[in-house]
Structures are given as C-alpha cells and as structure tokens.
Design an enzyme around this catalytic site. Sequence first.
Site, PDB file in Angstrom:
ATOM      1  N   ASN A 256       0.874  -1.166   0.000  1.00  0.00           N
ATOM      2  CA  ASN A 256       0.000   0.000   0.000  1.00  0.00           C
ATOM      3  C   ASN A 256       0.913   1.219   0.000  1.00  0.00           C
ATOM      4  O   ASN A 256       2.124   1.109   0.222  1.00  0.00           O
ATOM      5  CB  ASN A 256      -1.001  -0.013   1.166  1.00  0.00           C
TER       6      ASN A 256
ATOM      7  N   ASP B  65       1.274  -7.846   1.185  1.00  0.00           N
ATOM      8  CA  ASP B  65       2.052  -6.843   1.913  1.00  0.00           C
ATOM      9  C   ASP B  65       2.284  -7.265   3.360  1.00  0.00           C
ATOM     10  O   ASP B  65       3.413  -7.257   3.857  1.00  0.00           O
ATOM     11  CB  ASP B  65       1.315  -5.506   1.846  1.00  0.00           C
TER      12      ASP B  65
END
Length: 171
Positions: A23, A33
Amino acid sequence: MDIELIEGDITAQHTDAIVNAANSSLLGGGGVDGAIHRKGGPEILAETRMLRASKYGRGLPVGQAVATTAGRLPARWVVHTVGPVHSTDEDRSELLRACYENSLRVADELGAKSVAFPLISAGVYRWPVEDAVRQALTVLRAAEPVNLRKAALVLYGADTAAAARRVAEAL
C-alpha cells in the site's frame, strides 16, 4: 527472459527479488504486503520507514516501485509497488502495467537475475484475475532486461493458478 507461472506463497520464493503488492504507506498491511512484512521481519519495516522519512513522505505513488532489503525472506531484495484499485468507471490498466514495468526496472538495476511477482491488485484491490494475469504477462513478455533472466508470477490458490494458465495459453 523466462516466465513461469507458479502456484504458491510468494514469501517462500528463492529468487533475487520478490515484488510486494504494497500500500502507499510502505509500512505493511494485509494480504501479500502483510505476509512479506511478517516473514521478512523488522529489517524491511526499518527501511520502509527511512524511505517515508526521506523520499516518500506522502507515500509511494501508484505504479511506482522502490526496493528494500528482503530481511529474513529467501531473497536479497523486496521491490515494493502500489497497484491501482480496480474501477469499472475508469481504465486503470496502464497503472497496473506500470507496476510490473517499474518493478522489473528496479530489480534489473539492482542486478537481480530472478524476480517473483504476486498478481498485483487482484486481491483486496478487486482487479479481475483474468485481466490482472493478462496485464502482467503483456509486460513480462515484452520486457528486455539487462540482468534479469527469470520472472515468476506467483499465484495464490488453485483457482487463481488455473485461471492464469488458461489466460497464458490464450495469449
């Protein structure tokens, strides 16, 4: 460059570089992530914090890419890129392709010989799997890197892997 479709976990890939579908904060999150930050350890977060404090105070822009250490992952580097959120009102395909193009460029400039990509934007950013694969393979097949010899598209789950194989055969 050889391109391989692999069903599996991107954090387990033994490549020089692993691409993170990050992000914009670069500070970890969910999905790929979060998994990369958890398994890579605090070294990755330390470097992403330095990037935020210096060059990316407002976060990493969509489509751009930047590298850090891979920490405890079985790779040398993590290349972080921010994919676009899918929209039915606006064609954001160019931004998605830019993620792959810029990640390839960064990995190649680092001297990586191999790189593993997740299927960027196909998770929480809701990009349709078939089109996400098409966008990724379009960029990977056209790439002419200097150092990179192998790129893997790592697909999470049997359904995603099967869809990717169908798209790859049709292209």
